[in-house]
Design an enzyme around this catalytic site. Sequence first.
Site, PDB file in Angstrom:
ATOM      1  CB  ALA A  80      -0.935  -0.005   1.215  1.00  0.00           C
ATOM      2  CD  GLU A  81       5.085   3.950   3.636  1.00  0.00           C
ATOM      3  OE1 GLU A  81       5.949   4.841   3.711  1.00  0.00           O
ATOM      4  OE2 GLU A  81       4.762   3.225   4.597  1.00  0.00           O
ATOM      5  CD  GLU A  82       7.243   0.107  -3.971  1.00  0.00           C
ATOM      6  OE1 GLU A  82       7.789   0.034  -5.076  1.00  0.00           O
ATOM      7  OE2 GLU A  82       7.881   0.202  -2.908  1.00  0.00           O
TER       8      GLU A  82
END
Length: 159
Positions: A80-82
């Site tokens: 998700a953060e990527e």
Amino acid sequence: MTLHPDLALPSPEDFEQLSPEALAARMNGPEGQGLPGTLGARLGIRYVSMARERVVATMPVEGNRQPAGRLHGGATLALAEELASVGSWLNLDPQRQVAVGVDLNGTHVRGVSEGHVTAEARLSYRGRSLMVWEIEMKDEKGRTTSLCRCTCNVISMGA
């Protein structure tokens, strides 16, 4: 702060000339295995489509399991953060700015024990110093597995 030396973020001209799929292929690196030395490459993240307001990628369950045999929640949050970080970078001048995750949360609604997940990140807010992304993960049958939200801070490269 410097970006990964192999990272070739799309230029404004690229957005006019390349399809979202061609932009994704660029981010998958020259061998299609991701950028060497990055967490995304280690997790097996592969980009499918990239645009300024929507980024799609896949990640295998194999190699990213927790001890009970299901996809690890930490791997899911890393995916998700990527996507939120890369999506934010697509909205910046990569010579002067970078985006970094500053807040991340996720709710895992269905376990996954095989195959891969597909994540779709959509930009829900864009300001001068913050961008907020909503990320939905689905299994190979199209069932939602996790719902995440990531806020990225925009900072100057010299900061």
